[in-house]
Design an enzyme around this catalytic site. Structure first.
Site, PDB file in Angstrom:
ATOM      1  CG  LEU A   5      -4.973  -1.038   6.292  1.00 35.10           C
ATOM      2  CD1 LEU A   5      -6.318  -0.994   7.025  1.00 35.10           C
ATOM      3  CD2 LEU A   5      -4.208  -2.293   6.675  1.00 35.10           C
ATOM      4  CB  CYS A   6      -6.028  -1.364   0.036  1.00 32.88           C
ATOM      5  SG  CYS A   6      -6.660  -1.527  -1.644  1.00 32.88           S
ATOM      6  CB  THR A   7      -4.579   2.220  -2.891  1.00 34.91           C
ATOM      7  OG1 THR A   7      -5.802   2.617  -2.265  1.00 34.91           O
ATOM      8  CG2 THR A   7      -4.883   1.247  -4.023  1.00 34.91           C
TER       9      THR A   7
END
Length: 322
Positions: free
Chosen positions: A104-106
Site C-alpha cells: 500500500l502506497c510507499t
C-alpha cells in the site's frame, strides 16, 4: 479461510495500516467466512511506531507473515531508509511459497527492495513514482493508476488508493457484491473511476469536474444502451477530441475505457445477484451478445461469466440470509 498478515515496523504509516485492519481484521458478518488476520512485526521489536507517534504491540512475529496466504506491507514514512532486513526476508519467503504479496502506497519500496517487483508492473504514491523507477529500473512503474495487479503481486498508489486495493482484494476473494456491501458499511465507494492522475494537480475547474460527475451518473444509468464516445460528447456539447482530452485529464482514464470498465462491473453484479442468463446480462450491460460479453469478461477477469457466477453466487446468497 484465507490468512492475511499485515507487516508493521518503525516508520509504518497510520492511515494505510488502519485501512488494512478495517477491511481484513473486522468480521462484519457480511459473508459466512472472513479472514484470519494477523498483525506481524519482528520479535525483537518491543513496539512499532506507527504514524510517527502511535506505538503498537504486534502479537505475531514475522514467521507468521512468511506463512500467510496474503502479505500486506503498508507505506513507510521514509523511502530513503533501508527496509528492515528481516522483513525483506519474510516477504521473499512468502513470495517463494506462492503467497499473494500486496503493498500500500510507499510499501512498494519494500517489495522492490525484496526483489519481488523485478520484471513486474507496479505503482506507488504519485509523488514517489519517479523515485521508484530510478532506484529500481527493473520495475515497470505505472504512475497514473490507483493500483496494479501483476499476477499475485499487487501495489497501490497513495493513501485512499490503499483502501481501493483492499476492497479489490475482497472482491477477488468473495465477489463484487460482498466488496460493495463492505464499502457501503465503510462509507466509501466500492470502485473509483480513473487513476491517480486526477489527484496530482487538478488542471480543470470545479465546474468541469462537476459536469463530468453528472455525465458519469447519466452514462452509468444507461449501460444497457449502446453508448459510444460520440454519445458522451454530444451529451457534453463537445467534440469527441475535446471530450477525450478533458475526460482523461479529469478522471485519469479515457471515456471508452471507463465505459468498458463500468460494463464489466455491472456484469459482475448481475451474475452474482440475479439468475439472468448470460445473454440477458450481455443485453443489460450494453455488450450486445453473449459471445462479446464472454470475450471481454474473460479478458478482464481471467474467467468466463459462468465460472464467475458459480464461484461467487453462494457468497452473495449468504449476505442475503437472515
Amino acid at each position: 479461510m484465507t490468512s492475511v498478515a499485515l507487516a508493521v515496523h518503525d516508520g509504518t504509516m497510520l492511515f494505510e495500516t488502519a485501512a488494512a485492519c478495517e477491511v481484513f481484521g473486522v468480521d462484519r458478518g457480511i459473508t459466512g467466512r472472513w479472514y484470519d488476520f494477523k498483525v506481524c512485526a519482528a520479535r525483537d521489536t518491543a513496539a512499532a511506531r506507527v504514524g510517527g507517534w502511535l506505538r503498537i504491540d504486534a502479537p505475531h512475529g514475522l514467521d507468521a507473515l512468511a506463512a500467510a496466504d496474503t502479505v500486506i506491507v503498508p507505506s513507510c514514512s521514509d523511502v530513503d531508509a533501508a527496509p528492515p532486513a528481516d522483513l525483506l526476508e519474510a516477504v521473499r519467503t512468502a513470495h517463494a511459497r506462492g503467497a499473494r504479496i500486496v503493498s500500500l502506497c510507499t510499501g512498494a519500496f519494500v517489495l522492490a527492495a525484496a526483489g519481488v517487483l523485478d520484471g513486474r508492473r507496479a505503482t506507488t504514491h504519485w509523488a514517489h513514482t519517479e523515485d521508484l523507477a530510478v532506484r529500481h529500473p527493473r520495475v515497470e512503474v505505472e504512475p497514473d493508476v490507483l493500483y496494479v495487479e501483476d499476477g499475485n503481486v499487487l501495489t497501490s498508489a497513495g493513501k485512499a488508493a490503499g483502501m481501493d486495493l483492499c476492497l479489490h482484494l475482497v472482491g477477488a476473494d468473495h465477489g463484487a457484491a460482498v466488496a460493495a456491501e463492505l464499502a457501503r458499511r465503510l462509507l466509501v465507494p466500492a470502485r473509483r473511476a480513473g487513476g491517480q492522475a486526477q489527484y496530482v494537480a487538478a488542471p480543470t475547474s470545479a465546474e468541469t469536474a462537476d459536469a463530468f460527475a453528472d455525465l458519469l451518473a447519466w452514462a452509468g444509468a444507461r449501460l444497457d444502451e449502446p453508448l459510444t464516445v460520440p454519445d458522451l460528447a454530444r451529451r457534453m456539447n463537445m467534440s469527441t477530441r475535446t471530450l477525450s482530452r478533458r475526460f482523461t485529464a479529469t478522471t485519469g482514464t479515457t471515456p471508452l475505457r471507463w465505459l468498458h470498465t463500468q460494463r464489466i462491473h455491472r456484469a459482475q453484479e448481475l451474475l452474482e445477484t440475479t439468475d439472468d442468463s448470460v445473454e440477458l446480462v450481455a443485453a443489460r450491460t450494453g455488450m450486445g451478445t453473449a459471445t462479446t460479453l464472454r470475450r471481454h469478461f474473460h479478458n478482464a477477469l481471467g474467467v468466463p461469466p459462468d465460472t464467475y457466477r458459480r464461484t461467487f453466487r453462494n457468497a452473495v446468497r449468504s449476505t442475503e440470509a437472515p
